[in-house]
Each structure stands twice: as structure tokens, then as C-alpha cells.
Design a protein around this motif. Structure first.
Motif: not given
Ligand code: F0G
Length: 457
Positions: A156, A119, A158, A195, A143, A141, A160, A154
Motif C-alpha cells: 500500500n 507507493n 502511505d 488503499n 508496514e 506504507c 497520511d 504491505k
């Protein structure tokens, strides 16, 4: 829950009180770099929450009774048992601090050309990946990109982007997934259990080991309890145990949530990997029952790990951070929202719009906090993360210009934080008077520790 800090001061340390003239002189002599300031010229030290927590009488009593045997000391067994109860990991190795844990573990799972994905890697973590010739990739992420949004997690990764990396052309090069809880490099924001579980599942599906950088495991657990559906009735210990159980192991500095001046550990499920780490540990840190730590450190950690998961302690500490965040906002200083626990991240770029990134507004605000109030904290902006050319001119700025105010554990009272808020308020009344800074000297690596700067009036 109505609560209060479940401890009181029993021994105190004097705080230096300085004049503005003394601070001006000290900061100039330090090359306008807070890392060069002598601590006896600092009144409120918010540089780090690492190794700076106040120890308890129980920790000191345990430290006094520590067993200094080289091999198999009682202190080691107390350390190991406390960690086993907390994490459930069968293999537990002591190391002297977090970055040593990183070096020992990473040199067993990574090599030149491999990728570590996170992350956000903390700076020593990134350095330990890169020193092996491997590549450190951060996938925070989306966000996190909106500093003001109140999204609860926030920190986390990402998912994907992680999936794309793992199944893309570079997927075979990924040697580890590392989740930093809480995300220190990403505004001190927490990572949700959902997550963590999803990232671990993805990593496993691609045969990649997944680890936690668990320096602030208890604070992450507390924020999960407050913010994630299904966790409100769990204890911090239960949530932490679940998090450790989702992954293959961890590295963790114990200078944060171990509430100890020194210490760290590596926890692993895989016996073969643990064996390789142990060999490296013995060669470079110390025997497997002390790993570079003094016996009293092992005992302070064993007790600190019990104290840190007390819900009353965590509630009071989170409340302290939230209150200071409110006060900063009322004083006209925006912070990265929502506030985490170990630090507040001030939005210096927004407070000082008259300074361009190449005048380092985060650094300027940090210097001003020192000059105005003897408060020490650290820039997390273009000075730390931007790219410079050969003449030390900024070419690529950081995405944000922040200042981190880290909150040492059990050290400062509301009175100290009221004072910090007042100083912030004084600065926010006339922000245009805050000067920018230029770089005088910058080393090529880990530059923020050794920079020399000068104000531009
Ligand atoms: N990982 C994280 C997330 C950290 O915050 C730190 C240290 C480390 C690893 C390294 O641990 O200091 O025991 O070697 N963070 C401190 C800070 C220095 O101020 O944030 P260490």
C-alpha cells in the motif's frame, strides 16, 4: 479449493547443466554481475518474471494466424477488445514494453519541476520520471518496514503521507499519483482495493490524475481475493476490472501478466490525454494499431490476458510461491513476509551478518546461488539502492539487503524449486563461508546492469 497447474508441457527447452568450475569461470568473466552472464551458463533463471513466461498452444496458434497489416489489423482489434473487456478503458494504445508506455504517458502529464508520487516507482519508471526533469517520490506504507510482519497489504501507499504531500507546500507540483500493483520494488507485496480507492479519492480531491502501473494486475487481484474482506467471492477478472475503474488510466507491461514475450499498453479514460499520447506514440513507437509490436505479439497478449485471470492458474502459481517460501524458511533463509506471487525476496542481510552493507550481502548471496547451483537472481539492496561516493565506496546503505528470486510463469516445476530450496539449504548451513564483494567499476546511472565486482576473501 484443491487445484493443480491447469496446463502441461507440450514442448520443452533443454536446461544447461554446468560444473562449479565452469560457473566460477563464467561469473569471473562476467565481472561478478549476473546481467553479464550468458544464459547458456545458467541452469535455473530467476532473474526476472518479465517476458520469460511459457506461452500456450492457444497463444502460438493465434500468433501463427496474426494479421500484419500496418493499419487496422485484425490482431490489433483482438488485442484492443481483450484489453477493453479487462479494463473498461475507452482509449487503449499498444506499446512495445512497459517503459515505453511510461515514457509516452509521463511526457504528456509531467514536466520539469513536477512530482510523481507512488507507493514505489519501479526502476525504469523512476528513470522515466527523472529523465523529464521531474521528481519521483516513493511513499510506501509503514508496514513494509517490518519484513517479517504478516500484514496482508504491505504494498500500500502511505495515505497520511500522500495527504500531507498533496495539501502541503509541494502539493501544487504533484503531476500524478502512480500505484504499482503488485509493488515490485516493495517486496512484491499487493495493494488493497481500499488503499487504491482512498489514494484515488485523495488525488481527485486535489485535481491530480491517478494511474496504475498494472504489470501484475492479475496477481494483485488474486491476493485481494485471498486477503481483503468482501472480495472472497469475486473472480480475478472482476477485481481487476474494479481496480482499473478506480483510476484515470494505466501503464502496464504485458511481459508479466500478459504472459507474452513482448508487449505493453496505455489505457486512459480522458480523450484529450489519449490524443496527446497517441501523437507521441506515432512519432516514437509506431502507428496506433501496433505501437512497436509485431502482429503476433498482439495476438499472444490477447490470449494471454484470458489465460492469466483463470483462478486455477493463479491459485497454482500462488501455491508455488508459497511452497518455495516455506521451503526457504525451513532451510533457514528468511524472506519478506507474507510471500507474494511473482517473486520471493530473500533477507540476505540476516543470513549473512558477517558482511557489512559495504560488502553487499545481497549481491554475495546472489553470486553464491549461482556458484553453488547455477541459479540466477538479482540483488535488491545497497548495490542497487545505496549511494556511492566518487571512489565507489558505499556512503548510504539501502534499508534492507534483499535478493529477488523471480518466478517465471508456467516455466519451472516443483522439481526445479525443490532443487532451488536444496541449494539455499546448502548455503544456509555455512553462511559465514560466503565472501563479500567490492565494486571494481560502476557507471553513474542504471549501475546494476553494468557493474563489475570482485570477491573479497
Ligand atoms: N513496472 C513494473 C512494476 C515492472 O516490474 C517493470 C518491469 C516495468 C514497469 C517495466 O516494464 O520491462 O516491459 O519495460 N519489470 C521487470 C522486472 C524488468 O524484472 O521486474 P518493461
Amino acid at each position: 479449493m484443491r487445484t493443480f497447474p491447469p496446463y502441461r508441457s507440450q514442448v520443452v527447452a533443454e536446461i544447461p547443466v554446468t560444473t562449479r568450475a565452469e560457473r566460477e569461470q563464467a561469473l569471473a568473466a562476467a565481472g561478478y554481475n549476473a546481467f553479464n552472464l550468458p544464459a547458456n551458463k545458467v541452469s535455473i533463471d530467476l532473474l526476472t518474471d518479465s517476458g520469460t513466461g511459457a506461452v500456450s498452444t492457444a497463444q502460438e496458434a493465434a500468433a501463427a494466424a496474426a494479421d500484419r497489416s500496418y493499419a487496422g489489423s485484425d490482431s490489433f482489434y483482438r488485442f484492443r477488445d481483450a484489453l477493453r473487456e479487462l479494463t473498461g478503458y475507452p482509449h487503449l494504445l499498444p506499446v512495445h514494453q512497459g517503459r515505453a508506455a511510461e515514457r509516452v504517458l509521463f511526457s504528456s502529464v509531467l514536466e520539469s519541476g513536477r512530482i510523481s508520487v507512488s507507493n514505489t516507482h519501479f526502476d525504469t519508471t523512476r528513470a522515466n520520471v527523472e529523465l523529464l526533469g521531474a521528481e519521483a517520490i516513493d511513499l510506501p506504507c509503514a508496514e513494509f518496514g517490518d519484513l517479517d510482519s504478516l500484514e496482508p497489504f504491505k504494498g500500500n501507499i502511505d495515505l497520511d503521507a500522500l495527504e500531507r504531500l498533496l495539501s502541503g507546500p509541494d502539493g501544487a507540483r504533484v503531476g500524478q499519483v502512480l500505484l504499482t500493483i503488485t509493488n515490485n520494488g516493495g517486496g512484491g507485496q499487493p495493494v488493497s482495493m481500499a488503499n487504491l480507492a482512498a489514494a484515488a479519492k485523495l488525488a481527485r480531491a486535489h485535481g491530480v490524475p491517478v494511474f496504475l502501473d498494472a504489470a501484475r494486475f492479475a496477481e494483485n487481484a488474486w491476493l485481494v481475493i485471498q486477503r481483503e474482506a468482501g472480495y472472497a467471492d469475486k473472480t480475478p477478472r472482476e477485481v481487476a476490472r474494479e481496480a482499473f475503474g478506480l483510476v484515470d488510466g494505466c501503464v502496464a507491461s504485458l511481459k508479466k501478466d500478459g504472459i507474452a514475450p513482448m508487449g505493453a499498453f496505455i489505457g486512459l479514460t480522458d480523450p484529450e490525454l489519449a490524443q496527446r499520447c497517441e501523437t507521441n506514440l506515432i512519432a516514437t513507437e509506431g502507428f496506433r494499431t501496433y505501437g512497436g509490436l509485431a502482429a503476433h505479439d498482439l495476438d499472444r497478449v490477447a490470449k494471454g490476458l484470458q489465460e492469466v485471470v483463470d483462478p486455477h492458474y493463479l491459485a497454482a502459481r500462488a501455491g508455488e510461491a508459497a511452497r518455495l517460501a516455506r521451503q526457504a524458511n525451513e532451510a533457514g533463509v528468511d524472506i519478506v513476509q507474507p510471500p507474494g506471487i511473482h517473486a520471493l525476496y530473500l533477507n540476505a542481510g540476516r543470513l549473512l551478518p558477517h558482511l557489512t552493507a559495504s560488502r553487499f550481502p545481497g549481491h554475495s548471496l546472489a553470486c553464491e546461488l549461482y556458484l553453488a547451483g547455477g541459479i540466477r537472481c538479482v540483488e535488491l539492496g545497497s548495490l542497487y539502492l545505496g549511494t556511492l561516493d566518487e571512489q565507489n565506496e558505499l556512503i548510504t546503505p539501502a534499508p534492507f539487503e534483499l535478493v529477488r528470486m523471480a518466478l517465471p510463469r508456467r516455466v519451472y516445476t516443483q522439481g526445479h524449486y525443490d532443487y532451488v530450496a536444496e541449494i539455499l539449504g546448502d548455503i544456509a548451513k555455512n553462511p559465514e563461508q560466503v565472501p563479500g564483494y567490492r565494486i571494481v567499476e560502476a557507471p553513474k546511472i542504471l549501475r546494476h546492469f553494468n557493474l563489475r565486482m570482485a570477491p573479497v576473501h
